[in-house]
Design an enzyme around this catalytic site. Structure first.
Site, PDB file in Angstrom:
ATOM      1  N   PRO A   2      16.531  48.107  42.362  1.00  0.00           N
ATOM      2  CG  PRO A   2      14.654  47.235  40.917  1.00  0.00           C
ATOM      3  CD  PRO A   2      15.722  47.320  41.251  1.00  0.00           C
ATOM      4  CD  GLU A   3      16.738  49.663  48.500  1.00  0.00           C
ATOM      5  OE1 GLU A   3      16.617  50.183  49.653  1.00  0.00           O
ATOM      6  OE2 GLU A   3      18.043  49.768  47.925  1.00  0.00           O
ATOM      7  CE  LYS A  61      13.656  45.826  49.123  1.00  0.00           C
ATOM      8  NZ  LYS A  61      15.234  44.923  49.652  1.00  0.00           N
ATOM      9  NE  ARG A 115      23.152  43.821  36.633  1.00  0.00           N
ATOM     10  CZ  ARG A 115      23.679  44.274  37.694  1.00  0.00           C
ATOM     11  NH1 ARG A 115      23.121  44.522  39.087  1.00  0.00           N
ATOM     12  NH2 ARG A 115      24.068  45.868  37.542  1.00  0.00           N
ATOM     13  NE  ARG A 157      15.081  38.551  63.863  1.00  0.00           N
ATOM     14  CZ  ARG A 157      14.650  37.318  62.599  1.00  0.00           C
ATOM     15  NH1 ARG A 157      15.549  37.356  62.544  1.00  0.00           N
ATOM     16  NH2 ARG A 157      13.302  37.509  62.858  1.00  0.00           N
ATOM     17  NE  ARG A 267      24.099  41.951  49.784  1.00  0.00           N
ATOM     18  CZ  ARG A 267      22.597  41.786  49.739  1.00  0.00           C
ATOM     19  NH1 ARG A 267      21.779  42.516  49.612  1.00  0.00           N
ATOM     20  NH2 ARG A 267      23.226  40.266  49.296  1.00  0.00           N
TER      21      ARG A 267
END
Length: 281
Positions: A2-3, A61, A115, A157, A267
């Site tokens: 879910p985003e 989120k 999870r 950044r 990931r």
DNA sequence: ACTATATCCTGTATGC
DNA sequence: TGCATACAGGATATAG
């Protein structure tokens, strides 16, 4: 996973099911999803009984379900969290963790999470602006977003651009799937230093992210399996529309080169080696 | 202040 | 068939 679009689908579903209804009972079947509640499981239960839901809200989120008083039920779906709205008589899903029943004896609200990276907890005084998300940046769908300021913040950044897009304190709502899709659309390599990108390029990335998330929302969100579903337990169709994410070895929809998968931040990152070459300086 | 990494968690898929 | 391992990746604590 879910985003922003998937969480928004859930929010819209809850907006149809909850406002005006009063909680009559709470059953906590597993303590972990309630770990962020300050008073523990028993206090969670007693604190919520008698509360009346109003319109659900979202930033990035994070989801919160304000009550008619000044408090709110905070929620984050994590990796595999779901809210389900089901009739009281129906069987509980296998990984159901918390069940809310209502005074009207209507459909129950069930929090399901395989999870258990997700969680729900009471936010005292959080109906309007929960303290728990004070550090979370506005998302790309927020009317209050200052796009010019966001472009500048990103370009200040030194990290790779994907790390910055995933940093919820810079811009919220973007996860691994939509980061890869936005980077593919804007033809940017994920490890390009953010401060090496032009303002036009960064703006293009944000526009691409907004567009892909808007399209995903219109299709009910992205889902690869039963881990992400709406409040009725059904999945969205956007996985059929993805250009890069999860398409390891398949042709790039733009140039035909094979999409590659690379390890990144514990990931995976997917990119087209021709459209998104590594920048060497 | 910024940056990078380890950690939590379990069902499913894959390899031997 | 059984067992072991890899994998999925949100937010956050912590260290540098």
């Amino acid at each position: 996973m879910p985003e922003l679009p998937e969480v928004e689908v859930v929010r819209l579903g809850l907006a149809q099911a909850l406002p005006g209804r009063m909680i009559a009972g709470v059953r906590v079947l597993h303590p972990r999803p309630v770990r962020r509640h300050a008073g523990g499981v028993d206090d969670f239960v007693t604190s919520l009984i008698g509360r009346q839901f109003v319109e659900p809200k979202r930033r990035g989120k994070f989801l919160w379900l304000p009550f008619a008083d000044s408090d709110a039920l905070m929620a984050h779906l994590g990796m595999s969290g779901q809210f389900r709205v089901d009739d009281p008589g129906t069987a509980l899903p296998p990984q159901c963790r918390v069940v809310f029943s209502f005074e009207d004896n209507g459909p129950e609200l069930r929090f399901v999470d395989q999870r258990m990276f997700g969680g729900i907890w009471l936010s005292p005084g959080g109906a309007e602006a929960p303290a728990e998300i004070a550090h979370i940046a506005l998302d790309l769908f927020d009317p209050g977003l200052d796009l010019v300021a966001l472009v500048a913040a990103i370009r200040s950044r030194k990290s790779g651009i994907k790390r910055v897009l995933l940093n919820q304190q810079v811009v919220s709502g973007i996860g691994n799937i939509y980061a890869d899709e936005a980077l593919w659309a804007a033809r940017v390599h994920y490890d390009t230093a953010a401060d090496q990108l032009s303002a036009v390029k960064v703006r293009g990335l944000l526009v691409a992210a907004t567009e892909v998330m808007t399209a995903a929302l219109a299709q009910g969100g992205t889902s690869f399996d039963a881990l992400y579903v709406n409040v009725n337990g059904t999945s969205g169709y956007f996985s059929r529309s993805l250009s890069a994410y999860g398409r390891d070895g398949q042709p790039c929809p733009r140039c035909g080169q094979g999409i590659v998968r690379e390890a990144f931040m514990n990931r995976s990152s997917y990119r087209c080696p021709q459209c998104q070459p590594r920048i060497v300086d």
